[in-house]
Design a protein around this motif. Structure first.
Motif, PDB file in Angstrom:
ATOM      1  N   ASP A  95       0.836  -1.191   0.000  1.00 29.47           N
ATOM      2  CA  ASP A  95       0.000   0.000   0.000  1.00 29.47           C
ATOM      3  C   ASP A  95       0.874   1.245   0.000  1.00 29.47           C
ATOM      4  O   ASP A  95       1.763   1.388  -0.816  1.00 29.47           O
ATOM      5  CB  ASP A  95      -0.928  -0.062   1.216  1.00 29.47           C
ATOM      6  CG  ASP A  95      -2.114   0.869   1.106  1.00 29.47           C
ATOM      7  OD1 ASP A  95      -2.228   1.545   0.073  1.00 29.47           O
ATOM      8  OD2 ASP A  95      -2.901   0.920   2.057  1.00 29.47           O
ATOM      9  N   ASP A 236      -4.438  18.752 -10.864  1.00 31.62           N
ATOM     10  CA  ASP A 236      -5.407  17.760 -11.337  1.00 31.62           C
ATOM     11  C   ASP A 236      -6.763  18.370 -11.679  1.00 31.62           C
ATOM     12  O   ASP A 236      -7.371  18.025 -12.694  1.00 31.62           O
ATOM     13  CB  ASP A 236      -5.592  16.663 -10.280  1.00 31.62           C
ATOM     14  CG  ASP A 236      -4.403  15.718 -10.213  1.00 31.62           C
ATOM     15  OD1 ASP A 236      -3.438  15.919 -10.987  1.00 31.62           O
ATOM     16  OD2 ASP A 236      -4.437  14.787  -9.397  1.00 31.62           O
ATOM     17  N   SER A 268       8.261   5.925 -17.044  1.00 36.25           N
ATOM     18  CA  SER A 268       7.866   5.306 -18.309  1.00 36.25           C
ATOM     19  C   SER A 268       8.825   4.207 -18.734  1.00 36.25           C
ATOM     20  O   SER A 268       8.469   3.325 -19.509  1.00 36.25           O
ATOM     21  CB  SER A 268       7.753   6.374 -19.413  1.00 36.25           C
ATOM     22  OG  SER A 268       8.909   7.196 -19.424  1.00 36.25           O
ATOM     23  N   ARG A 294       3.418  13.611 -13.951  1.00 35.77           N
ATOM     24  CA  ARG A 294       2.644  12.503 -13.413  1.00 35.77           C
ATOM     25  C   ARG A 294       3.169  11.147 -13.866  1.00 35.77           C
ATOM     26  O   ARG A 294       3.656  11.006 -14.994  1.00 35.77           O
ATOM     27  CB  ARG A 294       1.176  12.644 -13.859  1.00 35.77           C
ATOM     28  CG  ARG A 294       0.510  13.922 -13.385  1.00 35.77           C
ATOM     29  CD  ARG A 294      -0.861  14.121 -14.027  1.00 35.77           C
ATOM     30  NE  ARG A 294      -1.571  15.230 -13.416  1.00 35.77           N
ATOM     31  CZ  ARG A 294      -1.472  16.505 -13.814  1.00 35.77           C
ATOM     32  NH1 ARG A 294      -0.695  16.804 -14.846  1.00 35.77           N
ATOM     33  NH2 ARG A 294      -2.142  17.454 -13.194  1.00 35.77           N
ATOM     34  N   ASP A 295       3.021  10.155 -12.983  1.00 34.91           N
ATOM     35  CA  ASP A 295       3.292   8.785 -13.401  1.00 34.91           C
ATOM     36  C   ASP A 295       2.038   8.214 -14.053  1.00 34.91           C
ATOM     37  O   ASP A 295       0.998   8.890 -14.137  1.00 34.91           O
ATOM     38  CB  ASP A 295       3.771   7.924 -12.226  1.00 34.91           C
ATOM     39  CG  ASP A 295       2.746   7.799 -11.104  1.00 34.91           C
ATOM     40  OD1 ASP A 295       1.526   7.901 -11.367  1.00 34.91           O
ATOM     41  OD2 ASP A 295       3.160   7.603  -9.941  1.00 34.91           O
ATOM     42  N   GLN A 296       2.102   6.975 -14.520  1.00 33.51           N
ATOM     43  CA  GLN A 296       0.984   6.424 -15.282  1.00 33.51           C
ATOM     44  C   GLN A 296      -0.301   6.362 -14.461  1.00 33.51           C
ATOM     45  O   GLN A 296      -1.383   6.655 -14.980  1.00 33.51           O
ATOM     46  CB  GLN A 296       1.328   5.026 -15.810  1.00 33.51           C
ATOM     47  CG  GLN A 296       0.232   4.445 -16.694  1.00 33.51           C
ATOM     48  CD  GLN A 296       0.641   3.169 -17.392  1.00 33.51           C
ATOM     49  OE1 GLN A 296       1.812   2.837 -17.447  1.00 33.51           O
ATOM     50  NE2 GLN A 296      -0.310   2.434 -17.937  1.00 33.51           N
ATOM     51  N   GLN A 297      -0.204   5.992 -13.194  1.00 29.02           N
ATOM     52  CA  GLN A 297      -1.404   5.913 -12.369  1.00 29.02           C
ATOM     53  C   GLN A 297      -2.015   7.281 -12.137  1.00 29.02           C
ATOM     54  O   GLN A 297      -3.244   7.426 -12.090  1.00 29.02           O
ATOM     55  CB  GLN A 297      -1.066   5.238 -11.032  1.00 29.02           C
ATOM     56  CG  GLN A 297      -0.767   3.758 -11.150  1.00 29.02           C
ATOM     57  CD  GLN A 297      -1.891   2.992 -11.844  1.00 29.02           C
ATOM     58  OE1 GLN A 297      -3.065   3.116 -11.476  1.00 29.02           O
ATOM     59  NE2 GLN A 297      -1.539   2.203 -12.845  1.00 29.02           N
ATOM     60  N   GLU A 298      -1.186   8.299 -12.014  1.00 32.10           N
ATOM     61  CA  GLU A 298      -1.706   9.659 -11.837  1.00 32.10           C
ATOM     62  C   GLU A 298      -2.373  10.162 -13.113  1.00 32.10           C
ATOM     63  O   GLU A 298      -3.407  10.841 -13.068  1.00 32.10           O
ATOM     64  CB  GLU A 298      -0.572  10.581 -11.400  1.00 32.10           C
ATOM     65  CG  GLU A 298      -0.087  10.298  -9.985  1.00 32.10           C
ATOM     66  CD  GLU A 298       1.214  11.008  -9.647  1.00 32.10           C
ATOM     67  OE1 GLU A 298       1.385  11.393  -8.477  1.00 32.10           O
ATOM     68  OE2 GLU A 298       2.075  11.175 -10.547  1.00 32.10           O
ATOM     69  N   TRP A 299      -1.787   9.830 -14.267  1.00 32.91           N
ATOM     70  CA  TRP A 299      -2.434  10.164 -15.536  1.00 32.91           C
ATOM     71  C   TRP A 299      -3.773   9.443 -15.651  1.00 32.91           C
ATOM     72  O   TRP A 299      -4.794  10.037 -16.023  1.00 32.91           O
ATOM     73  CB  TRP A 299      -1.539   9.765 -16.713  1.00 32.91           C
ATOM     74  CG  TRP A 299      -0.448  10.716 -17.054  1.00 32.91           C
ATOM     75  CD1 TRP A 299       0.890  10.513 -16.931  1.00 32.91           C
ATOM     76  CD2 TRP A 299      -0.590  12.034 -17.608  1.00 32.91           C
ATOM     77  NE1 TRP A 299       1.591  11.617 -17.364  1.00 32.91           N
ATOM     78  CE2 TRP A 299       0.707  12.561 -17.789  1.00 32.91           C
ATOM     79  CE3 TRP A 299      -1.695  12.816 -17.964  1.00 32.91           C
ATOM     80  CZ2 TRP A 299       0.930  13.837 -18.311  1.00 32.91           C
ATOM     81  CZ3 TRP A 299      -1.475  14.094 -18.485  1.00 32.91           C
ATOM     82  CH2 TRP A 299      -0.187  14.584 -18.654  1.00 32.91           C
ATOM     83  N   LYS A 300      -3.771   8.146 -15.344  1.00 32.94           N
ATOM     84  CA  LYS A 300      -4.994   7.349 -15.452  1.00 32.94           C
ATOM     85  C   LYS A 300      -6.110   7.931 -14.605  1.00 32.94           C
ATOM     86  O   LYS A 300      -7.282   7.977 -15.024  1.00 32.94           O
ATOM     87  CB  LYS A 300      -4.712   5.906 -15.044  1.00 32.94           C
ATOM     88  CG  LYS A 300      -5.921   4.977 -15.168  1.00 32.94           C
ATOM     89  CD  LYS A 300      -5.547   3.547 -14.764  1.00 32.94           C
ATOM     90  CE  LYS A 300      -6.755   2.616 -14.876  1.00 32.94           C
ATOM     91  NZ  LYS A 300      -6.385   1.230 -14.484  1.00 32.94           N
ATOM     92  N   LYS A 301      -5.773   8.404 -13.428  1.00 26.48           N
ATOM     93  CA  LYS A 301      -6.766   8.978 -12.517  1.00 26.48           C
ATOM     94  C   LYS A 301      -7.477  10.166 -13.142  1.00 26.48           C
ATOM     95  O   LYS A 301      -8.714  10.255 -13.093  1.00 26.48           O
ATOM     96  CB  LYS A 301      -6.077   9.402 -11.220  1.00 26.48           C
ATOM     97  CG  LYS A 301      -7.001  10.073 -10.215  1.00 26.48           C
ATOM     98  CD  LYS A 301      -6.226  10.520  -8.989  1.00 26.48           C
ATOM     99  CE  LYS A 301      -7.117  11.297  -8.030  1.00 26.48           C
ATOM    100  NZ  LYS A 301      -6.358  11.788  -6.846  1.00 26.48           N
TER     101      LYS A 301
END
Length: 326
Positions: A95, A236, A268, A294-301
């Motif tokens: 987590d 965001d 990336s 942003r990393d990928q999860q932050e972009w996805k959000k």
């Protein structure tokens, strides 16, 4: 997209050059860590480990700065000042990250008189790093972390009284990218949207029209929308608002609608340490104006929050090309 070896080498050279240019941000991050006494906040907790909220509490910083502290700690862990270990949950999943002292940070004690700090390098390092403390380079980053009277303001705004965008537009809104695309693909009709005072200075470009407007209000209809180095300038909430306007302006995916973004995706290429370090240094640099890498999860959000269904990421040197589909 297949790149020639020559182009790959050129992109890697750009990463190297940006890394050299932004390396001073590691000194900025270390100066801020010493000023805020992050090492002591971790060391004084039982077990010598701490989560971000625990570090925040230990250094007495307003909870509104949690996201910014995460970005600072990302630089400090990549630089080797601190180490990071995943927290094992009861379900066996990992987590929230837990930070611990690295061999380097063991020499960064704050110097409490009740403790043996003869091996601490903090006083000497603070002296050497003094030029970064409140300089234009760091823009008073440590003081900004402590400032909680106006939590919504980035440190650039606190220092200068206005946002960067109220002073000068640096997004290339006079059609440089659009002109290049139009020249390469003469059958395309391109439209450039930017603020009225930017469009007023735009040159005449074949197959490129200029429209004055505000991207946070509305975007002209198009088959595809191109955002080059735009989302990283904004938090965001603003990005979600922008992308929602983009989604309204394009047709369905079946009809060819998409948004094309060129920006950094942190991590990336995880195995490329030089690339990752350069990306997080860019992130800390842009945090000064309220931006974020942003990393990928932050972009996805933010993609999902804006109502998009799918995306594809292609690495392009320091940055990536993101195709976003409604």
């Amino acid at each position: 997209m297949v790149l020639s070896e020559e182009r790959k080498a050129l992109l890697q050279t750009q990463v190297e050059l940006w890394n050299q240019t932004l390396s001073f941000m590691k000194s900025v991050a270390l100066a801020v860590a010493l000023d805020l006494r992050i090492t002591d906040a971790i060391r004084h907790r039982g077990g010598g480990t701490a989560t971000l909220p625990q570090i925040l509490s230990g250094i007495g910083i307003n909870p509104c700065k949690l996201a910014s502290l995460r970005h600072l700690m990302r630089v400090l862990t990549i630089a080797g000042t601190f180490a990071i270990q995943p927290l094992e949950t009861s379900s066996g999943r990992h987590d929230e990250p837990v930070y611990k002292l690295a061999p380097v940070s063991c020499l960064l004690t704050g110097g409490d008189v009740s403790e043996n700090t003869t091996s601490s390098l903090s006083p000497m390092l603070s002296h050497v790093l003094y030029p970064f403390h409140d300089s234009v380079l760091s823009m008073g980053l440590a003081a900004w972390f402590r400032h909680d009277e106006e939590p919504g303001k980035c440190l650039y705004t606190l220092m200068d009284g206005v946002t960067l965008w109220e002073m000068v537009d640096v997004s290339g809104g006079v059609g440089g990218a659009a002109a290049t695309i139009a020249a390469a693909f003469p059958s395309l009709k391109c439209t450039v949207l930017d603020l009225p005072h930017v469009v007023a200075k735009a040159p005449s470009v074949r197959n490129v029209q200029f429209v004055a407007g505000d991207m946070f209000e509305s975007i002209p209809p198009a088959n595809a929308i191109f955002l080059k180095y735009v989302p990283h300038d904004w938090g965001d909430d603003k990005c979600i608002k922008l992308l929602k306007n983009c989604k309204k302006a394009i047709p369905s995916r079946d009809a060819g609608g998409k948004v094309i973004i060129i920006d950094i995706v942190v991590g990336s290429s995880p195995s490329d340490i030089k690339l990752l370090e350069t990306q997080v240094l860019c992130d800390l640099h842009f945090m000064e104006i309220g931006g974020v890498e942003r990393d990928q999860q932050e972009w996805k959000k933010i993609f999902l929050a804006a109502g998009f269904k799918d995306y594809n990421i292609m690495l392009l040197g320091l940055r990536s090309i993101i195709e976003l589909y409604p």
